[in-house]
Design a protein around this motif. Structure first.
Motif, PDB file in Angstrom:
ATOM      1  N   LEU A   1      22.381  30.097 -49.431  1.00  7.15           N
ATOM      2  CA  LEU A   1      21.067  29.474 -49.322  1.00  7.15           C
ATOM      3  C   LEU A   1      20.601  28.965 -50.685  1.00  7.15           C
ATOM      4  N   ALA A   2      20.795  29.777 -51.713  1.00  4.98           N
ATOM      5  CA  ALA A   2      20.402  29.365 -53.064  1.00  4.98           C
ATOM      6  C   ALA A   2      21.188  28.138 -53.495  1.00  4.98           C
ATOM      7  N   ARG A   3      22.493  28.122 -53.215  1.00  4.19           N
ATOM      8  CA  ARG A   3      23.308  26.952 -53.570  1.00  4.19           C
ATOM      9  C   ARG A   3      22.851  25.711 -52.813  1.00  4.19           C
ATOM     10  N   GLY A   4      22.476  25.893 -51.553  1.00  7.90           N
ATOM     11  CA  GLY A   4      21.997  24.772 -50.761  1.00  7.90           C
ATOM     12  C   GLY A   4      20.699  24.196 -51.298  1.00  7.90           C
ATOM     13  N   ILE A   5      19.791  25.070 -51.691  1.00  3.94           N
ATOM     14  CA  ILE A   5      18.516  24.609 -52.240  1.00  3.94           C
ATOM     15  C   ILE A   5      18.733  23.890 -53.566  1.00  3.94           C
ATOM     16  N   VAL A   6      19.552  24.472 -54.435  1.00  6.49           N
ATOM     17  CA  VAL A   6      19.845  23.820 -55.722  1.00  6.49           C
ATOM     18  C   VAL A   6      20.549  22.488 -55.491  1.00  6.49           C
ATOM     19  N   GLY A   7      21.488  22.454 -54.553  1.00  6.72           N
ATOM     20  CA  GLY A   7      22.179  21.202 -54.251  1.00  6.72           C
ATOM     21  C   GLY A   7      21.235  20.135 -53.725  1.00  6.72           C
ATOM     22  N   PHE A   8      20.245  20.551 -52.935  1.00  7.31           N
ATOM     23  CA  PHE A   8      19.276  19.589 -52.402  1.00  7.31           C
ATOM     24  C   PHE A   8      18.341  19.077 -53.492  1.00  7.31           C
ATOM     25  N   VAL A   9      17.844  19.971 -54.323  1.00  7.12           N
ATOM     26  CA  VAL A   9      16.874  19.584 -55.352  1.00  7.12           C
ATOM     27  C   VAL A   9      17.543  18.826 -56.481  1.00  7.12           C
ATOM     28  N   VAL A  10      18.663  19.345 -56.976  1.00  7.62           N
ATOM     29  CA  VAL A  10      19.330  18.738 -58.129  1.00  7.62           C
ATOM     30  C   VAL A  10      20.195  17.565 -57.704  1.00  7.62           C
ATOM     31  N   GLY A  11      20.938  17.712 -56.628  1.00  6.55           N
ATOM     32  CA  GLY A  11      21.791  16.618 -56.167  1.00  6.55           C
ATOM     33  C   GLY A  11      22.994  16.438 -57.061  1.00  6.55           C
ATOM     34  N   ASP A  12      23.362  15.197 -57.309  1.00  3.53           N
ATOM     35  CA  ASP A  12      24.557  14.891 -58.083  1.00  3.53           C
ATOM     36  C   ASP A  12      24.317  14.872 -59.583  1.00  3.53           C
ATOM     37  N   ASP A  13      23.102  14.604 -59.984  1.00  2.12           N
ATOM     38  CA  ASP A  13      22.834  14.418 -61.410  1.00  2.12           C
ATOM     39  C   ASP A  13      21.723  15.373 -61.855  1.00  2.12           C
ATOM     40  N   VAL A  14      22.094  16.329 -62.667  1.00  2.00           N
ATOM     41  CA  VAL A  14      21.130  17.306 -63.182  1.00  2.00           C
ATOM     42  C   VAL A  14      20.066  16.615 -64.022  1.00  2.00           C
ATOM     43  N   TRP A  15      20.446  15.577 -64.727  1.00  4.65           N
ATOM     44  CA  TRP A  15      19.510  14.911 -65.640  1.00  4.65           C
ATOM     45  C   TRP A  15      18.373  14.223 -64.906  1.00  4.65           C
ATOM     46  N   ILE A  16      18.621  13.754 -63.688  1.00  2.90           N
ATOM     47  CA  ILE A  16      17.530  13.179 -62.889  1.00  2.90           C
ATOM     48  C   ILE A  16      16.514  14.266 -62.560  1.00  2.90           C
ATOM     49  N   ALA A  17      17.003  15.433 -62.138  1.00  2.60           N
ATOM     50  CA  ALA A  17      16.102  16.540 -61.809  1.00  2.60           C
ATOM     51  C   ALA A  17      15.304  16.968 -63.036  1.00  2.60           C
ATOM     52  N   VAL A  18      15.951  17.049 -64.184  1.00  3.60           N
ATOM     53  CA  VAL A  18      15.260  17.423 -65.419  1.00  3.60           C
ATOM     54  C   VAL A  18      14.220  16.364 -65.781  1.00  3.60           C
ATOM     55  N   GLY A  19      14.590  15.099 -65.639  1.00  2.00           N
ATOM     56  CA  GLY A  19      13.653  14.021 -65.945  1.00  2.00           C
ATOM     57  C   GLY A  19      12.430  14.038 -65.049  1.00  2.00           C
ATOM     58  N   VAL A  20      12.632  14.283 -63.764  1.00  2.00           N
ATOM     59  CA  VAL A  20      11.498  14.337 -62.835  1.00  2.00           C
ATOM     60  C   VAL A  20      10.610  15.533 -63.156  1.00  2.00           C
ATOM     61  N   LEU A  21      11.214  16.669 -63.491  1.00  5.66           N
ATOM     62  CA  LEU A  21      10.404  17.830 -63.888  1.00  5.66           C
ATOM     63  C   LEU A  21       9.591  17.536 -65.147  1.00  5.66           C
ATOM     64  N   LEU A  22      10.198  16.858 -66.103  1.00  9.38           N
ATOM     65  CA  LEU A  22       9.454  16.478 -67.315  1.00  9.38           C
ATOM     66  C   LEU A  22       8.318  15.510 -66.988  1.00  9.38           C
ATOM     67  N   LEU A  23       8.580  14.583 -66.082  1.00  6.32           N
ATOM     68  CA  LEU A  23       7.530  13.648 -65.676  1.00  6.32           C
ATOM     69  C   LEU A  23       6.377  14.374 -64.982  1.00  6.32           C
ATOM     70  N   LEU A  24       6.712  15.328 -64.109  1.00  3.09           N
ATOM     71  CA  LEU A  24       5.656  16.100 -63.446  1.00  3.09           C
ATOM     72  C   LEU A  24       4.856  16.918 -64.455  1.00  3.09           C
ATOM     73  N   GLY A  25       5.543  17.541 -65.397  1.00  4.40           N
ATOM     74  CA  GLY A  25       4.853  18.311 -66.431  1.00  4.40           C
ATOM     75  C   GLY A  25       3.992  17.430 -67.314  1.00  4.40           C
TER      76      GLY A  25
END
Length: 64
Positions: free
Chosen positions: A4-28
Motif C-alpha cells: 500500500l505504501a509503495r502504491g501511494i508513493v508510486g501514485f504521488v511521485v510517479g516517474d519523476d521524483v523532481w516533479i513531486a519535489v517541485g510541486v511540493l516546493l510550489l505549494l510551500g
C-alpha cells in the motif's frame, strides 16, 4: 502494508521524483506568500507548467 505504501508513493511521485519535489516546493512557497499577505494565485498556475517543462528537457537530455 508495504504494498500500500509503495502504491501511494508510486501514485504521488510517479516517474519523476523532481516533479513531486517541485510541486511540493510550489505549494510551500504559495503557503508562505499567502501568510505574508501577498497575492499568490499565480504561483501554482505558473510553476506547474515550468516544472513540467524542466522535466521534459531533462528527459530529452537523458534520452540522447
Amino acid at each position: 502494508m508495504r504494498g500500500l505504501a509503495r502504491g501511494i508513493v508510486g501514485f504521488v511521485v510517479g516517474d519523476d521524483v523532481w516533479i513531486a519535489v517541485g510541486v511540493l516546493l510550489l505549494l510551500g512557497g504559495t503557503a508562505v506568500l499567502v501568510q505574508l499577505d501577498f497575492e499568490a494565485r499565480w504561483v501554482l498556475p505558473a510553476g506547474v507548467p515550468a516544472a513540467l517543462w524542466i522535466s521534459l528537457v531533462r528527459a530529452r537530455r537523458l534520452a540522447r
